[in-house]
Scaffold this active site. Structure first.
Site, PDB file in Angstrom:
ATOM      1  N   ASP A   1       0.863  -1.179   0.000  1.00  0.00           N
ATOM      2  CA  ASP A   1       0.000   0.000   0.000  1.00  0.00           C
ATOM      3  C   ASP A   1       0.902   1.234   0.000  1.00  0.00           C
ATOM      4  OD1 ASP A   1      -2.381   1.496   0.328  1.00  0.00           O
ATOM      5  OD2 ASP A   1      -2.267   1.357   2.497  1.00  0.00           O
TER       6      ASP A   1
ATOM      7  N   LYS B   1      -1.057  -1.242  -4.652  1.00  0.00           N
ATOM      8  CA  LYS B   1      -1.838  -0.018  -4.892  1.00  0.00           C
ATOM      9  C   LYS B   1      -0.859   1.104  -5.184  1.00  0.00           C
ATOM     10  CE  LYS B   1      -5.358  -0.624  -1.321  1.00  0.00           C
ATOM     11  NZ  LYS B   1      -5.808  -0.018  -0.060  1.00  0.00           N
TER      12      LYS B   1
ATOM     13  N   VAL C   1      -9.699  -3.060   0.182  1.00  0.00           N
ATOM     14  CA  VAL C   1     -10.169  -4.385  -0.239  1.00  0.00           C
ATOM     15  C   VAL C   1     -10.032  -5.410   0.892  1.00  0.00           C
ATOM     16  CG1 VAL C   1      -9.744  -4.015  -2.696  1.00  0.00           C
ATOM     17  CG2 VAL C   1      -7.897  -4.916  -1.263  1.00  0.00           C
TER      18      VAL C   1
HETATM   19  P1  IMP Z   1       1.975  -0.547   3.777  1.00  0.00           P
HETATM   20  O1  IMP Z   1       3.068  -0.542   4.805  1.00  0.00           O
HETATM   21  O2  IMP Z   1       1.197   0.721   3.782  1.00  0.00           O
HETATM   22  O3  IMP Z   1       2.426  -0.936   2.405  1.00  0.00           O
HETATM   23  O4  IMP Z   1       0.898  -1.554   4.335  1.00  0.00           O
HETATM   24  C1  IMP Z   1       0.803  -2.848   3.972  1.00  0.00           C
HETATM   25  C2  IMP Z   1      -0.206  -3.515   4.890  1.00  0.00           C
HETATM   26  O5  IMP Z   1      -1.374  -2.708   5.080  1.00  0.00           O
HETATM   27  C3  IMP Z   1      -0.711  -4.780   4.251  1.00  0.00           C
HETATM   28  O6  IMP Z   1       0.087  -5.871   4.603  1.00  0.00           O
HETATM   29  C4  IMP Z   1      -2.110  -4.883   4.803  1.00  0.00           C
HETATM   30  O7  IMP Z   1      -2.102  -5.570   6.036  1.00  0.00           O
HETATM   31  C5  IMP Z   1      -2.554  -3.471   5.041  1.00  0.00           C
HETATM   32  N1  IMP Z   1      -3.444  -2.968   3.957  1.00  0.00           N
HETATM   33  C6  IMP Z   1      -3.165  -1.999   3.061  1.00  0.00           C
HETATM   34  N2  IMP Z   1      -4.185  -1.796   2.207  1.00  0.00           N
HETATM   35  C7  IMP Z   1      -5.139  -2.684   2.571  1.00  0.00           C
HETATM   36  C8  IMP Z   1      -6.447  -2.979   2.037  1.00  0.00           C
HETATM   37  O8  IMP Z   1      -6.958  -2.397   1.064  1.00  0.00           O
HETATM   38  N3  IMP Z   1      -7.128  -3.967   2.690  1.00  0.00           N
HETATM   39  C9  IMP Z   1      -6.631  -4.647   3.761  1.00  0.00           C
HETATM   40  N4  IMP Z   1      -5.417  -4.402   4.269  1.00  0.00           N
HETATM   41  C10 IMP Z   1      -4.667  -3.428   3.691  1.00  0.00           C
END
Ligand code: IMP
Ligand code: MG
Length: 179
Positions: A102, A130, A152
């Site tokens: 994300d 994303k 999602v």
């Molecule tokens: P990042 O550190 O922002 O890349 O976060 C990654 C983590 O956020 C993922 O492993 C998910 O646990 C959570 N996450 C991010 N987007 C979503 C989503 O749309 N649905 C569910 N979990 C999400």
């Protein structure tokens, strides 16, 4: 559960087909090597078990648990390791398996850490990405699907611990997470 989903983004069939493609590519790229698959708990578990079975070569299982989220639908930006790997990363060919990239914050912390510990190689496989939400650049070696900026659930992904067992990936209704 199903009534909280606005629409299905990826069907079971679409996911299964893409996981087979990723497995074939990984099998080819790691020929002659043993892969230390490091799954990021808990969201990656469903993808992890399907991907492992789509890889035709030696694989070892390990897991890590990190937190950057709590129960909210936006990243807090701090990452803590709640459960570390059991295996020695020294000299290993580690394939990190994540559910979704994300903001990129979680993986931008984890990847350098594993390299510092002496892994021979560290690559990243994620089911979803994303790109519109990226805050930190993360090199993704194996990417299942690029998806739009929507929250999602399903196929391992949760909201507040729920919906992980949905067999498909669906966009959660806004009213569910803005309550
Ligand atoms: P990042 O550190 O922002 O890349 O976060 C990654 C983590 O956020 C993922 O492993 C998910 O646990 C959570 N996450 C991010 N987007 C979503 C989503 O749309 N649905 C569910 N979990 C999400
Ligand atoms: Mg996660």
């Amino acid at each position: 559960m199903h009534q909280d989903v606005d629409h299905i983004l990826l069907t079971e069939e679409a996911i299964a087909a893409r996981v087979q493609e990723l497995g074939a590519q990984i099998t080819h790229d790691y020929a002659g090597k043993t892969i230390l698959m490091c799954g990021i708990l808990k969201g990656a578990v469903t993808f992890y078990t399907d991907l492992a079975r789509a890889i035709d070569g030696p694989v070892q299982f390990d897991f890590m648990s990190c937190s950057s989220y709590g129960t909210s639908a936006s990243s807090s930006g701090n990452v803590t390791i709640r459960k570390d790997m059991d295996s020695d990363p020294e000299g290993a060919d580690i394939l990190i398996v994540e559910d979704i990239i994300d903001t990129g914050v979680t993986l931008s912390c984890l990847m350098p850490l594993l390299k510092e510990r002496g892994a021979r190689s560290v690559r990243l496989a994620t089911l979803l990405s994303k790109p519109a939400r990226r805050r930190v650049d993360v090199p993704v070696d194996y990417n299942g699907f690029e998806i739009p900026d929507a929250f999602v659930v399903g196929y391992g992904l949760d909201f507040a611990g729920r919906y992980r067992n949905l067999p498909y990936i669906g966009v959660l209704k806004k009213e569910v997470y803005s309550k």
